[in-house]
Design a protein around this motif. Structure first.
Motif, PDB file in Angstrom:
ATOM      1  N   TRP A 169      -4.779  -5.714   6.386  1.00  0.00           N
ATOM      2  CA  TRP A 169      -4.128  -4.399   6.156  1.00  0.00           C
ATOM      3  C   TRP A 169      -4.083  -3.645   7.416  1.00  0.00           C
ATOM      4  O   TRP A 169      -4.564  -3.960   8.496  1.00  0.00           O
ATOM      5  CB  TRP A 169      -4.663  -3.592   4.958  1.00  0.00           C
ATOM      6  N   ASP A 170      -3.342  -2.509   7.169  1.00  0.00           N
ATOM      7  CA  ASP A 170      -3.194  -1.654   8.498  1.00  0.00           C
ATOM      8  C   ASP A 170      -4.627  -1.116   8.722  1.00  0.00           C
ATOM      9  O   ASP A 170      -4.612  -0.105   9.657  1.00  0.00           O
ATOM     10  CB  ASP A 170      -2.188  -0.679   8.562  1.00  0.00           C
ATOM     11  N   TRP A 171      -5.637  -1.264   7.776  1.00  0.00           N
ATOM     12  CA  TRP A 171      -6.981  -0.812   8.529  1.00  0.00           C
ATOM     13  C   TRP A 171      -8.010  -1.877   8.207  1.00  0.00           C
ATOM     14  O   TRP A 171      -9.217  -1.517   8.535  1.00  0.00           O
ATOM     15  CB  TRP A 171      -7.287   0.544   7.506  1.00  0.00           C
ATOM     16  N   GLY A 172      -7.595  -2.953   8.101  1.00  0.00           N
ATOM     17  CA  GLY A 172      -8.525  -4.134   7.424  1.00  0.00           C
ATOM     18  C   GLY A 172      -8.190  -5.501   8.292  1.00  0.00           C
ATOM     19  O   GLY A 172      -7.173  -5.850   8.293  1.00  0.00           O
ATOM     20  N   ASN A 426       1.289   0.425  -5.935  1.00  0.00           N
ATOM     21  CA  ASN A 426       1.138   1.397  -4.768  1.00  0.00           C
ATOM     22  C   ASN A 426       2.511   1.223  -3.922  1.00  0.00           C
ATOM     23  O   ASN A 426       2.743   0.199  -3.410  1.00  0.00           O
ATOM     24  CB  ASN A 426       0.006   0.851  -4.000  1.00  0.00           C
ATOM     25  N   GLU A 427       3.372   1.999  -4.028  1.00  0.00           N
ATOM     26  CA  GLU A 427       4.487   2.259  -2.973  1.00  0.00           C
ATOM     27  C   GLU A 427       5.562   1.032  -3.177  1.00  0.00           C
ATOM     28  O   GLU A 427       6.439   0.876  -2.190  1.00  0.00           O
ATOM     29  CB  GLU A 427       4.039   2.204  -1.570  1.00  0.00           C
ATOM     30  N   ASN A 428       5.674   0.198  -4.263  1.00  0.00           N
ATOM     31  CA  ASN A 428       6.410  -0.999  -4.282  1.00  0.00           C
ATOM     32  C   ASN A 428       7.810  -0.376  -4.292  1.00  0.00           C
ATOM     33  O   ASN A 428       8.628  -0.689  -3.575  1.00  0.00           O
ATOM     34  CB  ASN A 428       6.333  -1.910  -5.430  1.00  0.00           C
TER      35      ASN A 428
HETATM   36  C1  BMA Z   1      -0.207   3.594   2.452  1.00  0.00           C
HETATM   37  C2  BMA Z   1      -1.334   2.986   1.948  1.00  0.00           C
HETATM   38  C3  BMA Z   1      -1.713   1.852   2.331  1.00  0.00           C
HETATM   39  C4  BMA Z   1      -1.738   2.209   3.842  1.00  0.00           C
HETATM   40  C5  BMA Z   1      -1.994   3.573   4.252  1.00  0.00           C
HETATM   41  C6  BMA Z   1      -1.824   3.896   5.537  1.00  0.00           C
HETATM   42  O1  BMA Z   1       0.918   3.034   2.493  1.00  0.00           O
HETATM   43  O2  BMA Z   1      -0.778   2.584   0.424  1.00  0.00           O
HETATM   44  O3  BMA Z   1      -1.110   0.627   1.936  1.00  0.00           O
HETATM   45  O4  BMA Z   1      -2.967   1.607   4.278  1.00  0.00           O
HETATM   46  O5  BMA Z   1      -0.680   4.245   3.646  1.00  0.00           O
HETATM   47  O6  BMA Z   1      -0.565   3.250   6.426  1.00  0.00           O
END
Ligand code: BMA
Length: 810
Positions: A169-172, A426-428
């Motif tokens: 992920w963008d932090w993992g 989340n965000e789809n």
């Molecule tokens: C949103 C979250 C994560 C992501 C974060 C930082 O999109 O739902 O998916 O890590 O922002 O970009």
């Protein structure tokens, strides 16, 4: 009987060319394994791989993801009588064999698997074997078959009902684990089993709580004499004896007079009851019993108020401002997360005045301890279903898999009083809309969140609010300010600075954040000594966002002096994160429009520069302390209204406040004191009051000032503090200061200065300080505790002190 012992594992198959470990030399050799566990941690424990978090080892370990692995154990039952075997969690694609009989092909990490073993189990030498298939390979195979979907990060992940963050992920990091990640045990089913318990508060009127209880009974119903229902706490017991009608589905309405209500943190007490359901047989034998922690409270999500859009929660009929944090999985290797870690992280959230935790959809449905702790600490839970940042498949088999998952998880979680809202994903929808520029109604998985899940919830008798996705509203753009909730990612991710938050008109913000590196010790553990530099390859590697390291520099340079020395840079970037979160929260708490702000993100799953306010070693970053002050029940805030500056104090506590407020006005040329003023304050609970407008208007028109406000209780204790400055910090100078440090005892120190010191921070190897980033006025003694690692004692020589003065002194 627990079956977590005696496990071994081995490599089953892989492409020869990808193997990167000693395991190459011993193909097929059985090695000791830990259950619950993961293949990565088992390889680590057998010294077959290096620490996955160290340096860029992640890159060297991806061969593991493309292999199949086998686990086995043997056990005796010593004449005991069991009829089922239960796997609380299998990650993810596996075949389970008991005495070489295939029990099941598993395909979902988020469900519990239970199998009847009658006729399959022997008295001794039972053999349990699980063959795990590479999630990556299976995901890719499905993707080839059904097509590549619009997905952020690794695209094959959407074909697996497995924690999505594990693919990176963008932090993992990317560690798509596999293994037996929860307990395995044998069970004897009761004669008559209680299941599907649902306890809900329907209403609370005139001090009478109307509760509803439903439960199923299965098995030998004719043996039941009665069912005893008890609702009790330390002082009270309500009991009802239900004469059995021998029916499977049961519904009971309970009325409680003068109930002790459950409230979230800051709003009241967390009163809890134990609900006992006891099924008694004709001969008064107990046939089955069920005990659970419940609370009496109502929840409402209000989407409209006076004919205008709104998005706010009412708990027990009272509106609440949500002070929230987003929760991600606590480790890349989940079985390592012990009870202490859960309790520590959630307690830290509570101590920062948080009242809601959002379990984000790219992680996992958390374990029972998590929800139970949230109930005890007064943390409301926003629960996403586990879908994130993607379009998901719509094949029948996928939907069936999801159906099982949702039925299981909703039944498991719905009775916790902290459970507040279900959210589809989340965000789809938002990502779809941004990328395709057409309505989210056209997305292939639209029905999943807008029809399928709502229908499942209805069938389960759901009584919680449901929100299809986050962000969402009733406008074309799911992230519109006009309705529903928003994610504020202009700031940071779209390269916009935090000061622009003033134009944000969200009704409720479910995500916003700002990055900073982890703490020094946390980073030092994973960075080789020559990499502890701000532009080293490995330090940058431990930031997973595209251009993450560059953003840190860009936003830092906007506000603060740029320093490239390693520890100075860590201090200043952490400080900037604190400024950012404080600015955003102050705006939303005082704009008379927004009803909640949930910070992205509370925690980390490995040592990294990320949006977290607590690093992966559970040490709060500087921003944590800014959040704590800004989420305080006694908010102090400088408000600029038509060029007039006020100090606004909100009393959001449950009691009236009496105390004193003190203003220091300092000339920013040389930080000399221009004016000091102190007034008595008296603010009723739920009210806000403005102070010092006159003096601020007059003096501030004459000279440029730094303003510091301190709120004192009636006992002269500091309740909160805040500051204001119009100029950029980087453009002003501050006085040189000399600190004095006194060690009070072996876990407490006291600090004072000879001149005003801003955002003081302390670093000592192996020690965590419980206050950081504070403002210290001359002659003020600040006393606080610290926690030292084992074998570390406080040594003045090793202490480093930071403050903004260090960099801005003339
Ligand atoms: C949103 C979250 C994560 C992501 C974060 C930082 O999109 O739902 O998916 O890590 O922002 O970009």
């Amino acid at each position: 009987m627990l079956l977590n012992r005696g496990w071994e594992f081995r490599l089953v198959s892989s492409r020869e060319d990808i193997l990167q470990s000693e395991i190459k030399n011993t193909p097929g050799k059985w090695l000791p394994a830990t259950v619950p566990g993961t293949v990565h941690t088992d390889l680590l424990n057998n010294n077959l791989i290096p620490d996955p978090f160290y340096s860029d080892n992640e890159k060297k370990l991806d061969w593991i993801d493309f292999c199949d692995w086998e686990y086995r154990t043997t056990f005796n039952i010593d004449n005991a009588d069991y009829d089922s075997i239960v796997f609380e969690g299998i990650d993810t694609i596996a075949e389970i064999y008991l005495n070489d009989i295939l029990l099941c092909n598993t395909k979902n990490m988020f469900v519990e698997y239970s199998f009847n073993i009658r006729g399959k189990i022997k008295n001794d030498a039972n053999n349990l074997r699980i063959v795990f298939r590479s999630a990556k390979n299976i995901g890719k195979k499905n993707e080839d078959k059904y097509g590549k979907l619009t997905v952020a990060h690794e695209s094959e992940r959407v074909y697996l009902r497995k924690a999505q963050y594990s693919f990176g992920w963008d932090w993992g990091p990317s560690f798509p684990t596999l293994g037996i990640w929860k307990n395995v045990y044998l069970e004897k089913s009761p004669e008559c089993k209680i299941s599907d318990v649902r306890f809900a508060t329907m209403s609370i009127d005139d001090n009478i709580a109307n509760l509803s209880l439903t439960y199923d009974l299965n098995g030998q119903l004719q043996n039941i004499d009665h069912v005893l229902i008890q609702l009790e706490n330390d002082e009270y017991k309500h009991e009802e004896k239900v004469k059995s009608l021998n029916q499977r589905k049961n519904l009971l309405h309970i009325q409680i007079e003068n109930p002790k209500l459950w409230f979230p943190n800051g709003m009241g007490e967390q009163n809890l009851y134990i609900l006992n359901i006891i099924v008694a047989g004709k001969d008064n034998r107990i046939l089955d019993q069920n005990h659970m922690l419940v609370g009496i409270r109502t929840i409402e999500l209000q989407l409209e108020n006076n004919n205008e859009s709104n998005f706010r929660f009412l708990i027990n009929g009272t509106p609440i401002y949500i002070k929230g944090v987003n929760w991600i999985p606590v480790d890349s290797f989940l079985p390592r997360v012990n009870k202490d870690k859960y309790i520590k992280l959630l307690s830290l959230a509570k101590n920062a005045n948080v009242n809601m935790v959002r379990v984000w959809g790219g992680g996992i449905y958390e374990n029972d301890l998590f929800y139970e702790t949230c109930c005890r600490l007064g943390l409301l839970v926003w629960q996403d279903f586990m879908f994130a940042c993607a379009t998901y498949p719509k094949q029948e088999s996928f939907m069936e898999n999801v159906r099982e998952e949702i039925n299981y998880q909703v039944s498991r979680l719905r009775n916790y009083p902290s459970l507040t809202i279900w959210c589809g994903n989340n965000e789809n929808e938002w990502i779809w809309y941004q990328q395709n520029k057409v309505s989210y109604k056209n997305m292939p998985d639209y029905k999943l969140y807008h029809e399928f899940i709502p229908k499942l919830l209805k069938d389960l008798g759901n009584s919680h609010p449901y929100w299809p996705t986050s962000p969402f509203g009733f406008d074309e753009d799911p992230n519109s300010f006009n309705s529903g909730n928003t994610h504020q990612w202009q700031i940071w991710s779209q390269w916009v600075d935090y000061e622009n938050v003033l134009s944000d008109e969200s009704l409720f913000v479910t995500e916003f954040g700002f990055q900073a590196p982890a703490n020094i010790d946390t980073l030092n553990k994973v960075l080789p000594p020559d990499q502890r530099r701000i532009q080293s390859e490995i330090f940058e590697y431990h930031n997973k966002q595209v251009d993450g390291p560059e953003r840190l520099v860009r936003f830092l340079s906007k506000h603060l002096p740029l320093q490239t020395e390693w520890e100075d840079y860590l201090y200043l970037t952490q400080l900037n994160q604190g400024f950012a979160l404080k600015t955003c929260i102050e705006h939303w708490r005082t704009n008379n429009r927004t009803n909640g702000s949930i910070i992205w993100q509370l925690n980390d799953c490995w040592p990294v520069s990320s949006w977290s306010i607590i690093d992966s070693d559970l040490y709060p970053k500087l921003a944590y302390y800014f959040v704590k002050d800004t989420f305080s029940d006694f908010l102090i805030c400088f408000k600029n209204d038509e060029n007039k500056l006020d100090v606004l104090i909100q009393n959001c506590s449950t009691e009236d406040f009496k105390g004193r407020i003190e203003l220091h006005l300092l000339d920013i040329k040389d930080c000399t004191l221009i004016e000091k003023k102190s007034v008595e304050v008296n603010i009723k609970c739920g009210n806000e009051t403005k102070f010092f407008q006159d003096i601020l208007t007059v003096i501030c028109s004459e000279s440029k000032t730094l303003k510091i406000v301190t709120l004192y209780s009636a006992h002269d204790e500091v309740v909160n503090k805040n500051y204001h400055i119009d100029e950029k910090w980087k453009h002003i100078s501050l006085p040189k200061v000399r600190f004095e440090i006194r060690q009070i005892n072996n876990n407490t120190i006291e600090i004072s200065t000879d001149n005003i010191a801003l955002f003081v921070d302390l670093y000592h190897p192996g020690i965590q300080f419980q206050e950081r980033g504070f403002i210290l006025l001359p002659n003020e003694n600040k006393r606080f505790k610290y926690v030292a690692n084992e074998n570390v004692t406080f040594n003045r020589e090793l202490l480093r002190l930071f403050s903004l003065n260090n960099y801005l002194a003339k």
